[in-house]
Scaffold this motif. Structure first.
Motif: not given
Length: 502
Positions: A241-245, A261-265, A421-424, A469-473
């Motif tokens: 589980s990663f939180t960051g850029s 491995k399972k991933v949470g972002l 209109g942004v990647p996030y 692009q703001s994350g997964i999970g």
């Protein structure tokens, strides 16, 4: 924490950096190199804490401890009631140590002491909520498979989890993840940000005091590029589980591919504040000012883009400017200040670069823009730009600082286009008195978290996470504990199995 508690109560700087070793298998761990790194307070420019720089061997020891603790069932096979008891006691100990934890958080992060107190107190509430989930996480059953078959769906803990946390909300963000992993029955290795590791280490000690078995939570400190990367790559870690850029999140995602491995972002954001012409402008102005100034804008859900109807743009921007004129920036240990320090020199220079670029690109500076570094103290006044082009760096890139970009719209479709209109797609706020318009907006805006006529609020009952692009999970809520489980399908033959060959 008795001596530290006295220091925290006085809000005086320590005479020398406070040293806290790593925590592995229920014990303090000084590591193979014993290389101490001093953290200077970004609000005061003096050394306040010191933590160790872990080696690959230290990380291996932490993962091995977590693996033993998971495999022998000292935590994973306890009842939900037993796990909940420990988590509730941990919440009580957090509440008992709010002043000390908040003091350490402010020293390392530079955020105002009042904000730190609020975050630690709110984190205790998350632990209490997660304790309840330890008793209710469950699977499913299927009694529709015929008279001689019963189907069961089991939720089981995923195993050893690596949690990598950022520097902006080190205690709170960890508390949005760790108690849910523990409620599920997982064991954990935590790698906090190298700038803000001390409150995580103190929490590990409190968890032992609460009755958490040795090896269930381990904390290794050091550089993300070394320890964090190795944790993501580790073949004996079942989930990361990663939180960051977003940039580092991509590297974590690639590193996790070694053992699939399972991933949470939870990653970056460039979050819109969408204000329609019928909105309560006073309310919106206050919230927008708060959203950009909160934690000096170093917040992944900061409302850094104002997408506003052209007919009320000038009026709203003036109201925001008036609110920000009353915001006090300075010493984070002074409770009268609203905005503290920027976390470090690199971040300070990055934000200042965006402000300079905005001026060069022709955006209109409405207020702020003042930056000052006094020795190794870093402060930036909340800054507002108008006439920001939607394709510019101010409008597209995550600045992670107190900088608001204003863009007008004339139609509903244009507002949604600018918002998306942004990647996030992490968060968004919508301001309108029109219920129908609000619901159409919240359906069309691409974001994992949406606030209507409010911003940056809520509790652990609701899930958090991002689109695009703001994350997964997802973290928190009942989804948060499910994130740390695997699903197992079971078919139980009740009668005689039909023979293949009679």
């Amino acid at each position: 924490m008795s001596d530290l508690s006295k220091l925290a109560a006085s809000l005086h700087l320590p005479d020398e950096p406070l040293r806290t070793p790593m925590f592995i298998d229920g014990k303090d761990h000084t590591g193979s190199s014993a290389e101490w790194v001093t953290r200077k307070s970004p609000g005061h420019g003096v050394g306040v804490t010191a933590t160790l720089r872990a080696s690959a061997g230290d990380l291996d020891a932490a993962v091995a401890a977590a693996r033993r603790a998971f495999d022998d069932g000292r935590w994973s096979r306890l009842s939900g009631e037993q796990r909940a008891t420990v988590l509730l006691k941990a919440a009580r100990l957090i509440r008992d140590n709010v002043e000390t934890l908040a003091y350490l958080e402010t020293l390392e992060s530079g955020k105002p002491i009042g904000q730190s107190r609020g975050e630690v107190t709110a984190a205790a509430g998350i632990w209490e909520y997660a304790a309840g989930l330890a008793r209710v996480v469950h699977g499913d059953s299927h009694d529709t498979l015929g008279p001689d078959m019963l189907g069961l769906v089991l939720r089981q803990p995923v195993g050893v989890v690596g949690i990598v946390t950022p520097w902006n909300f080190p205690f709170f963000i960890l508390s949005e993840r760790l108690p849910f992993a523990l409620a599920a029955g997982c064991t954990v290795v935590v790698k906090p940000a190298e700038l803000t590791s001390t409150t995580t280490l103190k929490l590990a000690a409190l968890l032992t005091e609460a009755g958490l078995p040795d090896g269930v939570v381990n904390v290794v400190t050091g550089l993300g590029s070394v320890v964090g990367q190795a944790l993501a790559e580790h073949m004996d870690v079942d989930m990361i589980s990663f939180t960051g850029s977003t940039q580092v999140g991509r590297a974590v995602l690639a590193a996790a591919g070694g053992n699939m491995k399972k991933v949470g972002l939870e990653l970056g954001g460039k979050n819109p504040q969408i204000v329609f012409a019928d909105a309560d402008l006073d309310d919106a102005a206050d919230a927008i000012a708060f959203g950009i100034a909160f934690n000096a804008g170093q917040c992944c859900v900061s409302g850094s883009r104002l997408v506003v109807h052209r007919s009320v743009e000038a009026e709203l921007v003036e109201r925001i400017r008036a609110v920000l004129a009353r915001v006090r920036t300075g010493d984070p240990l002074d409770a009268s200040n609203h905005v503290g320090a920027i976390v470090e020199a690199r971040q300070f220079d990055k934000i200042r670069g965006f402000i300079d670029a905005g001026t060069r690109d022709g955006a209109q500076l409405v207020c702020g823009g003042d930056t000052r570094s006094e020795g190794e103290r870093f402060f930036i006044q909340p800054t507002v730009f108008r006439n920001v082009q939607p394709g510019s760096a101010l409008a597209q890139d995550e600045i992670f600082g107190p900088v608001l970009s204003v863009m007008p719209f004339d139609s509903f479709d244009e507002a949604i286009g600018l918002a998306n209109g942004v990647p996030y797609g992490l968060a968004a706020s919508i301001w309108t008195r029109d219920l129908q318009g609000a619901f159409k907006s919240l359906r069309d805006v691409q974001a994992g978290r949406i606030w209507v006529n409010c911003t940056i609020t809520g509790g652990p009952e609701m899930p958090i996470g991002g689109f695009k692009q703001s994350g997964i999970g997802r973290e928190t809520g009942r989804y948060g504990v499910e994130e740390y489980t695997e699903i197992k399908s079971v078919h139980v033959q009740l009668g005689k199995r039909p023979r293949w060959i009679a």
